[in-house]
Design a protein around this motif. Structure first.
Motif, short mmCIF file in Angstrom:
data_model
loop_
_atom_site.label_atom_id
_atom_site.label_comp_id
_atom_site.label_asym_id
_atom_site.label_seq_id
_atom_site.Cartn_x
_atom_site.Cartn_y
_atom_site.Cartn_z
N GLY A 235 37.22 46.69 42.68
CA GLY A 235 37.97 47.85 43.15
C GLY A 235 39.46 47.73 42.98
O GLY A 235 40.21 48.61 43.45
N THR A 236 39.92 46.66 42.32
CA THR A 236 41.36 46.47 42.07
C THR A 236 41.58 46.40 40.56
O THR A 236 40.62 46.24 39.78
CB THR A 236 41.87 45.17 42.70
N PRO A 237 42.83 46.46 40.09
CA PRO A 237 43.09 46.34 38.64
C PRO A 237 42.85 44.94 38.09
O PRO A 237 42.75 44.76 36.87
CB PRO A 237 44.58 46.72 38.53
N GLU A 238 42.74 43.95 38.95
CA GLU A 238 42.54 42.57 38.50
C GLU A 238 41.10 42.35 38.05
O GLU A 238 40.17 42.90 38.67
CB GLU A 238 42.90 41.58 39.61
N PRO A 239 40.87 41.54 36.99
CA PRO A 239 39.51 41.32 36.50
C PRO A 239 38.68 40.49 37.46
O PRO A 239 39.19 39.59 38.13
CB PRO A 239 39.74 40.58 35.18
N VAL A 240 37.41 40.81 37.51
CA VAL A 240 36.47 40.02 38.30
C VAL A 240 36.14 38.73 37.56
O VAL A 240 36.05 37.65 38.18
CB VAL A 240 35.19 40.83 38.57
N PHE A 241 35.98 38.82 36.25
CA PHE A 241 35.61 37.66 35.45
C PHE A 241 36.83 37.20 34.64
O PHE A 241 37.39 37.98 33.86
CB PHE A 241 34.44 37.99 34.53
N PRO A 242 37.24 35.94 34.79
CA PRO A 242 38.47 35.46 34.14
C PRO A 242 38.27 34.96 32.71
O PRO A 242 39.24 34.63 32.03
CB PRO A 242 38.88 34.29 35.04
N GLN A 243 37.02 34.91 32.25
CA GLN A 243 36.74 34.23 30.98
C GLN A 243 37.47 34.85 29.79
O GLN A 243 37.97 34.14 28.91
CB GLN A 243 35.23 34.20 30.72
N HIS A 244 37.51 36.19 29.75
CA HIS A 244 38.11 36.85 28.59
C HIS A 244 39.57 36.46 28.40
O HIS A 244 40.00 36.08 27.30
CB HIS A 244 37.98 38.37 28.72
N SER A 245 40.36 36.52 29.47
CA SER A 245 41.78 36.21 29.35
C SER A 245 42.01 34.73 29.04
O SER A 245 42.90 34.37 28.26
CB SER A 245 42.53 36.62 30.62
N ILE A 246 41.20 33.86 29.65
CA ILE A 246 41.34 32.42 29.39
C ILE A 246 40.96 32.11 27.94
O ILE A 246 41.63 31.34 27.25
CB ILE A 246 40.47 31.61 30.37
N TYR A 247 39.89 32.72 27.48
CA TYR A 247 39.40 32.53 26.12
C TYR A 247 40.48 32.96 25.12
O TYR A 247 40.87 32.20 24.22
CB TYR A 247 38.14 33.38 25.94
N ARG A 248 41.01 34.17 25.29
CA ARG A 248 41.99 34.69 24.35
C ARG A 248 43.29 33.89 24.37
O ARG A 248 43.83 33.54 23.31
CB ARG A 248 42.27 36.16 24.65
N SER A 249 43.78 33.58 25.56
CA SER A 249 45.04 32.84 25.63
C SER A 249 44.89 31.44 25.05
O SER A 249 45.81 30.93 24.39
CB SER A 249 45.54 32.76 27.08
N GLY A 250 43.72 30.82 25.25
CA GLY A 250 43.48 29.50 24.67
C GLY A 250 43.48 29.55 23.15
O GLY A 250 44.07 28.69 22.48
N LEU A 251 42.82 30.58 22.60
CA LEU A 251 42.81 30.73 21.15
C LEU A 251 44.22 30.89 20.60
O LEU A 251 44.61 30.24 19.62
CB LEU A 251 41.96 31.94 20.76
N LEU A 252 44.99 31.77 21.23
CA LEU A 252 46.34 32.05 20.72
C LEU A 252 47.28 30.85 20.90
O LEU A 252 48.28 30.74 20.19
CB LEU A 252 46.91 33.29 21.42
#
Length: 292
Positions: A81-98
């Motif tokens: 119900g907030t703008p923050e993601p429930v699952f953190p995997q996507h942002s961690i995955y992308r930032s790690g790749l970059l």
């Protein structure tokens, strides 16, 4: 050995378990001259393929371990119900790749023999939500009933393979997008689109993506990410399947477990040492079937 015995290498998907492949390559890559082979990868296997081609395997491992250490939960249900993601995997995955894919790494990948990334394209008649439900239900049912190495039901349901050449990407952002499209497994990775059409984890087509490099000739090394029963491993001339010697120490989407990531990487290194002994002893038949 003046050239690689394996003209093709496959990196299976498997989420965090795929770090076993990076450990294997870290030990066996140079002795087998695997840098000369064309790679087919899917999902996290595609990420590992890019990592090993970067020549920064240990640095990349350290980045993801640090990110995992700083992440305390795999799901933040308090964010509902907030703008923050429930699952953190996507942002961690992308930032790690970059963090790994800088200009120098992109240049190495651009000049490499090739990394083919498999993505699943759902039938056009399906919405992103329906495609996700149908695709993963079909995949899960086939895996539970038949336990095949190479599933087929999703393609029979109308899902199509898209194979993208990672070495043609001009920027790290483009390559990260492709890897995430190949890894699109809602809710851990949100709905993603390619050319305006929804795409899903390429593992729905084949989690061991030999289809991505079917046009390349020569012996193939297939790096799995989990343990299969021996009777499920195909006996195909010119193809060598290698799997972890014991279950990996981390689950697919566990982004809180840096110790498990390291132990799974170390298992890959140990298994590579055993593989090299068998390879030097001539235990593998790499002769290809006769054409025609």
């Amino acid at each position: 050995m003046t050239e690689t015995a394996f003209k093709r290498v496959v990196f299976a998907g498997g989420g965090c378990r795929s770090v076993w492949q990076a450990g294997f390559w870290h030990v066996a890559g140079n002795p087998l001259k695997l840098d000369k082979a064309v790679i087919g990868g899917v999902s996290a296997g595609a990420a590992m393929a890019c990592l090993v081609r970067s020549d920064r395997i240990l640095e990349g491992l350290a980045i993801f371990k640090e990110n995992f250490k700083n992440n305390k939960q795999n799901a933040y249900f308090q964010n509902l119900g907030t703008p923050e993601p429930v699952f953190p995997q996507h942002s961690i995955y992308r930032s790690g790749l970059l963090s790994v894919l800088d200009e120098e790494v992109m240049r190495k990948i651009n000049q490499s023999p090739g990394i083919r990334v498999l993505i699943a394209k759902p039938p056009r008649s399906l919405s992103a939500q329906m495609a996700t439900l149908l695709g993963f239900s079909t995949y899960t049912l086939e895996k539970r009933l038949l336990k095949p190495m190479h599933p087929t039901w999703s393609q029979k349901m109308g899902f199509q393979p898209i194979v993208v050449a990672a070495e043609r990407c001009k920027t790290a952002e483009q390559l990260a997008d492709i890897i995430l499209q190949s890894s699109c497994t809602p809710p851990f990775v949100p709905a993603l689109f390619r050319n305006g059409h929804p795409v899903l984890d390429g593992g729905l087509i084949d989690n061991v993506p030999v289809v991505a490099i079917k046009d390349i000739q020569g012996p193939m090394l297939v790096l799995l990410s989990r343990c299969y029963p021996q009777d499920k491993i195909p006996a195909i001339k010119g193809r060598v399947y290698v799997q972890p010697s014991e279950p990996p120490f981390i689950s697919r989407w566990d982004y809180t477990n840096p110790e498990g990531l390291q132990k799974t990487f170390d298992l890959g290194r140990t298994d590579a040492e055993e593989f090299l002994k068998k390879f030097e002893d001539g235990e593998f038949d790499l002769s290809m079937p006769k054409q025609g």
